[in-house]
Design a protein around this motif. Structure first.
Motif, PDB file in Angstrom:
ATOM      1  N   VAL A   1      12.684 -12.516 -44.348  1.00 10.61           N
ATOM      2  CA  VAL A   1      12.236 -11.265 -43.750  1.00 10.61           C
ATOM      3  C   VAL A   1      13.487 -10.625 -43.173  1.00 10.61           C
ATOM      4  O   VAL A   1      14.175 -11.241 -42.353  1.00 10.61           O
ATOM      5  CB  VAL A   1      11.167 -11.508 -42.661  1.00 10.61           C
ATOM      6  N   LYS A   2      13.817  -9.400 -43.641  1.00 12.41           N
ATOM      7  CA  LYS A   2      15.051  -8.747 -43.220  1.00 12.41           C
ATOM      8  C   LYS A   2      14.782  -7.309 -42.809  1.00 12.41           C
ATOM      9  O   LYS A   2      13.872  -6.675 -43.314  1.00 12.41           O
ATOM     10  CB  LYS A   2      16.078  -8.731 -44.360  1.00 12.41           C
ATOM     11  N   THR A   3      15.613  -6.810 -41.909  1.00  9.44           N
ATOM     12  CA  THR A   3      15.672  -5.382 -41.630  1.00  9.44           C
ATOM     13  C   THR A   3      16.894  -4.862 -42.374  1.00  9.44           C
ATOM     14  O   THR A   3      17.578  -5.619 -43.065  1.00  9.44           O
ATOM     15  CB  THR A   3      15.795  -5.100 -40.114  1.00  9.44           C
ATOM     16  N   SER A   4      17.207  -3.592 -42.203  1.00  8.57           N
ATOM     17  CA  SER A   4      18.354  -3.021 -42.921  1.00  8.57           C
ATOM     18  C   SER A   4      19.676  -3.632 -42.480  1.00  8.57           C
ATOM     19  O   SER A   4      20.651  -3.598 -43.219  1.00  8.57           O
ATOM     20  CB  SER A   4      18.396  -1.508 -42.737  1.00  8.57           C
ATOM     21  N   ASN A   5      19.723  -4.212 -41.290  1.00  8.34           N
ATOM     22  CA  ASN A   5      21.007  -4.744 -40.807  1.00  8.34           C
ATOM     23  C   ASN A   5      20.956  -6.187 -40.323  1.00  8.34           C
ATOM     24  O   ASN A   5      21.929  -6.659 -39.765  1.00  8.34           O
ATOM     25  CB  ASN A   5      21.556  -3.838 -39.694  1.00  8.34           C
ATOM     26  N   ALA A   6      19.827  -6.896 -40.517  1.00  4.89           N
ATOM     27  CA  ALA A   6      19.771  -8.276 -40.021  1.00  4.89           C
ATOM     28  C   ALA A   6      18.738  -9.096 -40.771  1.00  4.89           C
ATOM     29  O   ALA A   6      17.692  -8.590 -41.170  1.00  4.89           O
ATOM     30  CB  ALA A   6      19.441  -8.285 -38.531  1.00  4.89           C
ATOM     31  N   LEU A   7      19.040 -10.355 -40.932  1.00  2.00           N
ATOM     32  CA  LEU A   7      18.069 -11.324 -41.415  1.00  2.00           C
ATOM     33  C   LEU A   7      17.264 -11.769 -40.204  1.00  2.00           C
ATOM     34  O   LEU A   7      17.807 -12.298 -39.242  1.00  2.00           O
ATOM     35  CB  LEU A   7      18.772 -12.513 -42.065  1.00  2.00           C
ATOM     36  N   VAL A   8      15.966 -11.506 -40.220  1.00  2.00           N
ATOM     37  CA  VAL A   8      15.109 -11.796 -39.079  1.00  2.00           C
ATOM     38  C   VAL A   8      14.635 -13.244 -39.111  1.00  2.00           C
ATOM     39  O   VAL A   8      14.692 -13.962 -38.126  1.00  2.00           O
ATOM     40  CB  VAL A   8      13.903 -10.835 -39.047  1.00  2.00           C
ATOM     41  N   LYS A   9      14.172 -13.685 -40.279  1.00  2.00           N
ATOM     42  CA  LYS A   9      13.690 -15.056 -40.405  1.00  2.00           C
ATOM     43  C   LYS A   9      13.666 -15.465 -41.859  1.00  2.00           C
ATOM     44  O   LYS A   9      13.464 -14.645 -42.742  1.00  2.00           O
ATOM     45  CB  LYS A   9      12.280 -15.181 -39.820  1.00  2.00           C
ATOM     46  N   ASN A  10      13.886 -16.744 -42.101  1.00  2.00           N
ATOM     47  CA  ASN A  10      13.667 -17.306 -43.411  1.00  2.00           C
ATOM     48  C   ASN A  10      12.941 -18.628 -43.253  1.00  2.00           C
ATOM     49  O   ASN A  10      12.912 -19.199 -42.161  1.00  2.00           O
ATOM     50  CB  ASN A  10      14.958 -17.435 -44.235  1.00  2.00           C
ATOM     51  N   GLY A  11      12.323 -19.075 -44.304  1.00  2.00           N
ATOM     52  CA  GLY A  11      11.569 -20.320 -44.215  1.00  2.00           C
ATOM     53  C   GLY A  11      10.987 -20.713 -45.553  1.00  2.00           C
ATOM     54  O   GLY A  11      11.375 -20.200 -46.594  1.00  2.00           O
ATOM     55  N   LYS A  12      10.027 -21.637 -45.488  1.00  2.00           N
ATOM     56  CA  LYS A  12       9.449 -22.232 -46.685  1.00  2.00           C
ATOM     57  C   LYS A  12       7.966 -21.923 -46.740  1.00  2.00           C
ATOM     58  O   LYS A  12       7.271 -21.924 -45.735  1.00  2.00           O
ATOM     59  CB  LYS A  12       9.672 -23.742 -46.621  1.00  2.00           C
ATOM     60  N   MET A  13       7.473 -21.667 -47.950  1.00  2.00           N
ATOM     61  CA  MET A  13       6.044 -21.481 -48.205  1.00  2.00           C
ATOM     62  C   MET A  13       5.631 -22.419 -49.331  1.00  2.00           C
ATOM     63  O   MET A  13       6.418 -22.680 -50.236  1.00  2.00           O
ATOM     64  CB  MET A  13       5.733 -20.055 -48.650  1.00  2.00           C
ATOM     65  N   ILE A  14       4.414 -22.889 -49.264  1.00  2.00           N
ATOM     66  CA  ILE A  14       3.894 -23.767 -50.309  1.00  2.00           C
ATOM     67  C   ILE A  14       2.699 -23.084 -50.952  1.00  2.00           C
ATOM     68  O   ILE A  14       1.772 -22.651 -50.270  1.00  2.00           O
ATOM     69  CB  ILE A  14       3.498 -25.129 -49.715  1.00  2.00           C
ATOM     70  N   LEU A  15       2.740 -22.972 -52.272  1.00  2.00           N
ATOM     71  CA  LEU A  15       1.633 -22.431 -53.041  1.00  2.00           C
ATOM     72  C   LEU A  15       0.873 -23.588 -53.660  1.00  2.00           C
ATOM     73  O   LEU A  15       1.478 -24.435 -54.317  1.00  2.00           O
ATOM     74  CB  LEU A  15       2.119 -21.491 -54.141  1.00  2.00           C
ATOM     75  N   GLU A  16      -0.435 -23.614 -53.419  1.00  2.00           N
ATOM     76  CA  GLU A  16      -1.265 -24.706 -53.951  1.00  2.00           C
ATOM     77  C   GLU A  16      -1.778 -24.364 -55.331  1.00  2.00           C
ATOM     78  O   GLU A  16      -1.931 -23.236 -55.697  1.00  2.00           O
ATOM     79  CB  GLU A  16      -2.453 -24.955 -53.026  1.00  2.00           C
TER      80      GLU A  16
END
Length: 102
Positions: free
Chosen positions: A87-102
């Motif tokens: 998840v990013k804005t125009s000038n910063a990475l706000v958060k990253n992480g992992k998702m699992i699709l079943e």
């Protein structure tokens, strides 16, 4: 302002050190794991973008210029497995992480 430090892992998706995520930004993704769709909620007050990577670091989903605080992510034709998001804005990475699709 915090200094953003990108550390690229072997699958090509950037990761962050502990000091680079803003304390005032909150990102919530549910359910995780998910089947047909997931909801992404943010507390970001500006436009943001969503990027989803497969385990090889390839972009499989990208949505730019999001102004809503909540969006629904459809599974589409994605296979079951582990995915990584940013998840990013125009000038910063706000958060990253992992998702699992079943």
């Amino acid at each position: 302002k915090p200094i953003i430090i990108f550390i690229y892992s072997s699958f090509g998706c950037p990761t962050l050190n502990a000091n680079s995520v803003s304390e005032i930004s909150n990102v919530r993704i549910y359910p995780n794991p998910f089947g047909e769709k997931a909801t992404v909620e943010v507390s970001i007050l500006e436009e943001w973008s969503w990027t989803l990577y497969n385990s090889l670091g390839q972009v499989v989903q990208r949505i730019d210029n999001i102004s809503d605080r909540s969006i629904t992510i459809p599974r589409g034709n994605l296979d079951a497995g582990i995915y990584f998001y940013e998840v990013k804005t125009s000038n910063a990475l706000v958060k990253n992480g992992k998702m699992i699709l079943e």
